[in-house]
Design a protein around this motif. Structure first.
Motif, mmCIF file in Angstrom:
data_model
loop_
_atom_site.group_PDB
_atom_site.id
_atom_site.type_symbol
_atom_site.label_atom_id
_atom_site.label_comp_id
_atom_site.label_asym_id
_atom_site.label_seq_id
_atom_site.Cartn_x
_atom_site.Cartn_y
_atom_site.Cartn_z
ATOM 1 N N ARG A 40 1.009 -1.421 0.133
ATOM 2 C CA ARG A 40 -0.006 0.066 -0.110
ATOM 3 C C ARG A 40 0.767 1.350 -0.012
ATOM 4 O O ARG A 40 0.229 2.181 0.196
ATOM 5 N N ARG A 41 2.142 1.017 -0.122
ATOM 6 C CA ARG A 41 2.896 2.347 -0.396
ATOM 7 C C ARG A 41 3.504 2.513 -1.475
ATOM 8 O O ARG A 41 3.773 3.458 -1.868
ATOM 9 N N VAL A 42 3.643 1.529 -2.320
ATOM 10 C CA VAL A 42 4.091 1.614 -3.688
ATOM 11 C C VAL A 42 3.329 0.820 -4.601
ATOM 12 O O VAL A 42 2.874 -0.396 -4.094
ATOM 13 N N ALA A 43 2.985 1.339 -5.688
ATOM 14 C CA ALA A 43 2.418 0.600 -6.812
ATOM 15 C C ALA A 43 2.908 0.556 -8.124
ATOM 16 O O ALA A 43 3.736 1.531 -8.549
ATOM 17 N N ILE A 44 2.464 -0.109 -8.853
ATOM 18 C CA ILE A 44 3.304 -0.097 -10.392
ATOM 19 C C ILE A 44 2.094 -0.158 -11.403
ATOM 20 O O ILE A 44 1.259 -1.031 -11.239
ATOM 21 N N LYS A 45 2.150 0.923 -12.476
ATOM 22 C CA LYS A 45 1.240 0.956 -13.702
ATOM 23 C C LYS A 45 2.183 0.510 -14.928
ATOM 24 O O LYS A 45 3.230 1.574 -14.941
ATOM 25 N N HIS A 46 1.853 -0.330 -15.494
ATOM 26 C CA HIS A 46 2.540 -0.612 -16.934
ATOM 27 C C HIS A 46 2.143 0.267 -17.860
ATOM 28 O O HIS A 46 1.033 0.245 -18.673
ATOM 29 N N ALA A 47 3.144 1.291 -18.357
ATOM 30 C CA ALA A 47 2.904 2.160 -19.331
ATOM 31 C C ALA A 47 3.014 1.586 -20.707
ATOM 32 O O ALA A 47 2.026 2.099 -21.683
ATOM 33 N N TRP A 48 4.176 0.932 -20.878
ATOM 34 C CA TRP A 48 4.378 0.125 -22.109
ATOM 35 C C TRP A 48 5.357 -0.957 -21.873
ATOM 36 O O TRP A 48 6.123 -0.779 -21.186
ATOM 37 N N ALA A 49 5.316 -1.812 -23.007
ATOM 38 C CA ALA A 49 6.402 -2.786 -22.900
ATOM 39 C C ALA A 49 6.446 -3.203 -24.447
ATOM 40 O O ALA A 49 5.550 -3.052 -25.373
ATOM 41 N N ASN A 50 7.972 -3.668 -24.626
ATOM 42 C CA ASN A 50 8.150 -4.215 -26.101
ATOM 43 C C ASN A 50 8.965 -5.545 -26.201
ATOM 44 O O ASN A 50 9.791 -5.738 -25.311
ATOM 45 N N ARG A 73 -3.813 -4.242 -24.426
ATOM 46 C CA ARG A 73 -3.341 -5.110 -25.546
ATOM 47 C C ARG A 73 -2.269 -4.210 -26.226
ATOM 48 O O ARG A 73 -1.215 -4.651 -26.652
ATOM 49 N N ASN A 74 -2.691 -2.951 -26.698
ATOM 50 C CA ASN A 74 -1.600 -2.002 -27.600
ATOM 51 C C ASN A 74 -0.654 -1.440 -26.646
ATOM 52 O O ASN A 74 0.425 -1.091 -27.396
ATOM 53 N N ASP A 75 -0.610 -1.857 -25.409
ATOM 54 C CA ASP A 75 0.571 -1.278 -24.539
ATOM 55 C C ASP A 75 1.639 -2.145 -24.692
ATOM 56 O O ASP A 75 2.819 -1.872 -24.123
ATOM 57 N N VAL A 76 1.413 -3.306 -25.144
ATOM 58 C CA VAL A 76 2.450 -4.456 -25.319
ATOM 59 C C VAL A 76 2.922 -4.454 -26.624
ATOM 60 O O VAL A 76 2.368 -4.962 -27.584
ATOM 61 N N ILE A 77 3.860 -3.833 -27.033
ATOM 62 C CA ILE A 77 4.163 -3.693 -28.516
ATOM 63 C C ILE A 77 5.267 -4.597 -29.093
ATOM 64 O O ILE A 77 6.150 -4.918 -28.755
ATOM 65 N N HIS A 78 4.630 -5.250 -30.076
ATOM 66 C CA HIS A 78 5.382 -6.317 -31.020
ATOM 67 C C HIS A 78 6.041 -5.502 -32.142
ATOM 68 O O HIS A 78 5.516 -5.172 -33.032
#
Length: 378
Positions: A40-50, A73-78
């Protein structure tokens, strides 16, 4: 204490990844957040990955979305990173990249920066220049140290990127951190210099051999219906060869009958048809190679299933790998063990939050030899 924890504002880091693989780093980062000091002190949001591999992209999306339902789905770029428009990517607070190790591995031609994959670290530098995240985590094989000039160049470029980063570089022996595998990797953690913080290497959690997780412990209790758990159908000749190889032996040092020997001149790779020792961590699980490189059971004369290989890499059984058997083998072998990533991210987030933890001296920050010791610092 619980009320005080609930009143803290949660710091959410927007995270980007290059060479994301099947999600080992991302999953490890999320598991780190379960530490009581970080919950509850730190969190992660995935902006993009490739990632350049389509199956790997599908694996990553399915696995990481369980931790971050907002991932699209579009956040994970092939795409090939060399064709990626880095400037068009959204801003991030944190960055991870396990830049390809093919040209730095001790196995193969060892072309280093002159190879096809050697220069790809520079795209991580480009992200640091363009997005200037607060921190980054970079991973590569231990063999990169043998390319001394290239390794020094990589560190200098990472340190000087953007506003500048304070680097901590260390050779992690993951069996000393609860991973049931003798997997040794160089991890570079950078924190933006204007933040005035320096990452310290977390102290090993299983430093002694008697504390380490064995192959037998890791592979215990896999349900027959677990995904990616199909057994390989071996030819009678392979079964015969494996039956003559004892745990810990390989095709070159076992006492094989004449009809079971491998007659290939100059080929003595130690992992060829090497069987695991049940009472020790596994040897390094690899993603490349043909026959004889899948890892082999100590009791049954067969290759490990991809689910067993994933267990040795500390992936949960619900982490489904997409694609055919060979594609999954590659994804598993090339991945960062989530358990190893978890330990590093726990220490990183505690560093950023000013929370003390046990640490040891970094072995490679100044090119020194591996040292031992333990500190308690933030």
């Amino acid at each position: 204490m619980e009320e005080e924890s609930a009143m803290r504002s949660t710091r959410t880091y927007r995270m980007g990844e290059l060479f994301a693989g099947p999600g080992g780093i991302a999953v490890g980062a999320h598991k780190a957040l379960k530490d009581p000091a970080l919950f509850r002190r730190v969190a992660i949001k995935h902006a993009w990955a490739n990632d350049y591999d389509a199956d790997t992209v599908r694996t990553y999306f399915g696995a990481v979305r369980e931790y971050d339902p907002s991932l699209r789905r579009n956040d994970v770029i092939h795409a090939d990173v060399r064709k990626l428009d880095i400037d068009a990517l959204s801003d991030i607070d944190g960055f991870a990249f396990g830049f390809p190790c093919n040209d730095y591995s001790l196995v193969g031609e060892r072309k280093g920066i002159a190879g096809d994959f050697g220069p790809l670290y520079s795209y991580g530098v480009k992200v640091l220049e363009a997005k200037q995240p607060e921190w980054f985590v970079a991973e590569n094989v231990g063999g990169i140290r043998s390319h001394e000039e290239t390794f020094r160049q990589i560190l200098l470029e990472l340190e000087a990127a953007g506003p500048g980063y304070e680097l901590t570089t260390h050779l992690y022996r993951f069996e000393e951190y609860g991973v049931p595998q003798k997997r040794h990797r160089v991890i570079i953690v950078g924190i933006r210099k204007d933040l005035g913080k320096r990452f310290r290497v977390p102290a090993p959690t299983t430093p002694e051999r008697d504390d380490q997780v064995t192959a037998a412990e890791a592979l215990d209790g896999i349900h027959p219906s677990a995904p990616n758990h199909e057994k390989t159908r071996h030819s009678p000749s392979v079964v015969r060869r494996l039956s003559q190889i004892q745990p810990g032996q390989n095709a070159w040092n076992a006492d094989l009958s004449e009809d079971s020997r491998i007659n290939v001149k100059g080929a003595t790779l130690s992992q060829i048809y090497k069987r695991l020792k049940p009472n020790e961590p596994s040897y390094t699980i690899t993603g490349s190679g043909g026959g004889g490189t899948s890892g082999y059971h100590w009791e049954e004369p067969r290759a490990l299933t991809n689910r067993e290989r994933a267990r040795l890499q500390t992936f949960d059984d619900h982490h489904r790998f997409e694609g055919g058997t060979l594609s999954v083998k590659k994804q598993v072998g090339m991945a960062v063990p989530p358990k190893g990533a978890q330990v590093i991210f726990e220490a990183l987030f505690k560093t950023l939050e000013g929370i003390p933890y046990d640490s040891v001296p970094a072995a490679l920050s100044r090119g020194g030899a591996r040292t031992r010791g333990r500190n308690r610092d933030s």
